[in-house]
Design a protein around this motif. Structure first.
Motif, PDB file in Angstrom:
ATOM      1  N   LEU A   1       0.550  -7.601   3.769  1.00 11.68           N
ATOM      2  CA  LEU A   1       1.718  -7.520   2.905  1.00 11.68           C
ATOM      3  C   LEU A   1       2.943  -6.989   3.623  1.00 11.68           C
ATOM      4  O   LEU A   1       4.078  -7.272   3.223  1.00 11.68           O
ATOM      5  N   SER A   2       2.737  -6.248   4.695  1.00 15.37           N
ATOM      6  CA  SER A   2       3.882  -5.691   5.427  1.00 15.37           C
ATOM      7  C   SER A   2       4.707  -6.782   6.112  1.00 15.37           C
ATOM      8  O   SER A   2       5.832  -6.527   6.552  1.00 15.37           O
ATOM      9  N   THR A   3       4.154  -7.990   6.216  1.00 18.46           N
ATOM     10  CA  THR A   3       4.902  -9.088   6.838  1.00 18.46           C
ATOM     11  C   THR A   3       5.820  -9.789   5.844  1.00 18.46           C
ATOM     12  O   THR A   3       6.639 -10.622   6.241  1.00 18.46           O
ATOM     13  N   LEU A   4       5.699  -9.471   4.560  1.00 19.91           N
ATOM     14  CA  LEU A   4       6.532 -10.099   3.538  1.00 19.91           C
ATOM     15  C   LEU A   4       7.860  -9.353   3.415  1.00 19.91           C
ATOM     16  O   LEU A   4       7.938  -8.152   3.709  1.00 19.91           O
ATOM     17  N   PRO A   5       8.934 -10.033   2.983  1.00 17.85           N
ATOM     18  CA  PRO A   5      10.232  -9.362   2.836  1.00 17.85           C
ATOM     19  C   PRO A   5      10.150  -8.191   1.852  1.00 17.85           C
ATOM     20  O   PRO A   5       9.580  -8.314   0.777  1.00 17.85           O
ATOM     21  N   ARG A   6      10.729  -7.061   2.270  1.00 14.88           N
ATOM     22  CA  ARG A   6      10.738  -5.878   1.403  1.00 14.88           C
ATOM     23  C   ARG A   6      11.944  -5.928   0.475  1.00 14.88           C
ATOM     24  O   ARG A   6      13.056  -6.251   0.891  1.00 14.88           O
ATOM     25  N   VAL A   7      11.709  -5.614  -0.803  1.00 15.30           N
ATOM     26  CA  VAL A   7      12.783  -5.585  -1.794  1.00 15.30           C
ATOM     27  C   VAL A   7      13.364  -4.182  -1.807  1.00 15.30           C
ATOM     28  O   VAL A   7      12.654  -3.201  -2.051  1.00 15.30           O
TER      29      VAL A   7
ATOM     30  N   GLN B   1       0.813  -1.219   0.000  1.00 15.14           N
ATOM     31  CA  GLN B   1       0.000   0.000   0.000  1.00 15.14           C
ATOM     32  C   GLN B   1       0.844   1.266   0.000  1.00 15.14           C
ATOM     33  O   GLN B   1       0.348   2.353  -0.319  1.00 15.14           O
ATOM     34  N   ASP B   2       2.131   1.136   0.343  1.00 16.58           N
ATOM     35  CA  ASP B   2       3.024   2.295   0.353  1.00 16.58           C
ATOM     36  C   ASP B   2       3.894   2.375  -0.898  1.00 16.58           C
ATOM     37  O   ASP B   2       4.796   3.216  -0.975  1.00 16.58           O
ATOM     38  N   GLY B   3       3.634   1.499  -1.860  1.00 16.90           N
ATOM     39  CA  GLY B   3       4.383   1.524  -3.100  1.00 16.90           C
ATOM     40  C   GLY B   3       5.704   0.782  -3.057  1.00 16.90           C
ATOM     41  O   GLY B   3       6.534   0.935  -3.959  1.00 16.90           O
ATOM     42  N   HIS B   4       5.920  -0.041  -2.033  1.00 19.17           N
ATOM     43  CA  HIS B   4       7.148  -0.822  -1.918  1.00 19.17           C
ATOM     44  C   HIS B   4       6.924  -2.228  -2.475  1.00 19.17           C
ATOM     45  O   HIS B   4       5.839  -2.806  -2.320  1.00 19.17           O
ATOM     46  N   ILE B   5       7.948  -2.787  -3.098  1.00 18.06           N
ATOM     47  CA  ILE B   5       7.872  -4.146  -3.610  1.00 18.06           C
ATOM     48  C   ILE B   5       8.108  -5.128  -2.453  1.00 18.06           C
ATOM     49  O   ILE B   5       9.057  -4.993  -1.687  1.00 18.06           O
ATOM     50  N   ARG B   6       7.244  -6.107  -2.361  1.00 17.32           N
ATOM     51  CA  ARG B   6       7.379  -7.179  -1.379  1.00 17.32           C
ATOM     52  C   ARG B   6       7.613  -8.496  -2.116  1.00 17.32           C
ATOM     53  O   ARG B   6       6.980  -8.767  -3.133  1.00 17.32           O
ATOM     54  N   ASP B   7       8.529  -9.288  -1.599  1.00 18.28           N
ATOM     55  CA  ASP B   7       8.938 -10.521  -2.255  1.00 18.28           C
ATOM     56  C   ASP B   7       7.932 -11.647  -2.008  1.00 18.28           C
ATOM     57  O   ASP B   7       7.469 -11.838  -0.881  1.00 18.28           O
ATOM     58  N   LEU B   8       7.594 -12.394  -3.083  1.00 13.24           N
ATOM     59  CA  LEU B   8       6.651 -13.502  -2.973  1.00 13.24           C
ATOM     60  C   LEU B   8       7.312 -14.855  -3.199  1.00 13.24           C
ATOM     61  O   LEU B   8       6.619 -15.860  -3.374  1.00 13.24           O
TER      62      LEU B   8
END
Length: 281
Positions: A51-57, A19-26
């Motif tokens: 989504l904030s619990t996923l690793p940030r790229v 939601q903040d425009g950051h890529i999260r790794d799947l």
């Protein structure tokens, strides 16, 4: 949800935009954003995740095409009446269907290469529809249930190859790099009406195309149902639904075509933007 693929060409990893425009790794949830992933409906389960619990790229990695291993890249021609007019062609009575070769697919911000000998390479911003369920002989009222989501497509076209060299349109539509796709696959729940989207394209800052999907001749359900009578549509197939007026071929008094060194920027409401540098092959 905005699904995406990031990394070097051929080494893309699956991701999602938070939601903040950051890529999260799947990577821990799926090997790729492709037909298998879409067919499994795993993307629907992602909606329940924080989504904030996923690793940030970190950083700004290259974005690949938002769908991996596209099976079919089917395109609809002359699907806006005013574009048919600028092309000096009649309004079609049925959808005009052609294909892009999957070797044309590149990321949304990758270079577009003008083919050797080309003098009439042109641009076309289009709404892409990504299939999420197998569709064969379906009716229009079933069609939207088979859509995973939407994306931006630049249907690059070499007009001489397309119209002056014999054969079908495919010759001028499928050259390498002629299918920038993305930046992300926006799931259908975020786009309640795909027929109310503004789409636009600029070359070197000059706005050439500025249209709206509301003026399509054949709408998304019609297109999907129609195509399903000629081919089985599979998860991960992409349908590019046509372009509004303002292509280089239609500029008066003289057509305008792409040259090496120019930059295209294009986008669709809610689906993001692309930016490509034009180079010689």
């Amino acid at each position: 949800m905005k699904l995406l693929r990031y990394g070097l060409p051929g080494q893309e990893k699956p991701g999602v935009l938070d939601q903040d425009g950051h890529i999260r790794d799947l990577c821990g949830l799926t090997p790729d954003i492709d037909g298998s992933f879409l067919a499994s409906a795993a993307w629907l389960r992602l909606q329940a995740l924080d989504l904030s619990t996923l690793p940030r790229v970190e950083g700004q990695p290259r974005l690949g095409a938002c769908v991996g291993r596209i099976g079919k890249f089917v395109c609809i021609g002359l699907n806006y009446a005013d574009h048919a007019a600028e092309s000096n062609m009649p309004i079609p009575q049925e959808p005009v269907v052609f294909n892009k070769w999957t070797s044309a697919v590149v990321g949304p911000n990758d270079d577009v290469r003008i083919p050797r000998g080309s003098e009439k390479t042109d641009w076309e911003v289009e709404l892409g529809v990504v299939i999420g369920r197998t569709a064969s002989y379906i009716e229009e009222d079933q069609a939207m249930d088979h859509v995973a989501g939407y994306c931006v497509v630049n249907d690059i076209s070499e007009r001489a190859y397309q119209l002056e060299r014999g054969g079908t349109w495919d010759k001028g539509k499928g050259c390498d790099t002629f299918g920038p796709t993305g930046p992300w696959l926006v799931t259908r729940d975020e786009i309640p009406d795909p027929h109310r989207l503004r789409l636009w394209l600029e070359v070197d800052g000059r706005r050439y195309q500025d249209g709206n999907t509301a003026t399509m001749i054949f709408r998304v359900p019609q297109i999907i149902a129609y195509l399903s009578r000629f081919m089985t549509l599979h998860p991960g197939d992409v349908i590019s639904t046509g372009t509004p007026p303002g292509v280089g071929m239609g500029i008066k008094p003289e057509p305008v075509y792409l040259r090496a060194g120019q930059t295209m920027r294009l986008g669709i409401d809610g689906l993001g933007e692309q930016r490509q540098r034009v180079v010689n092959a």
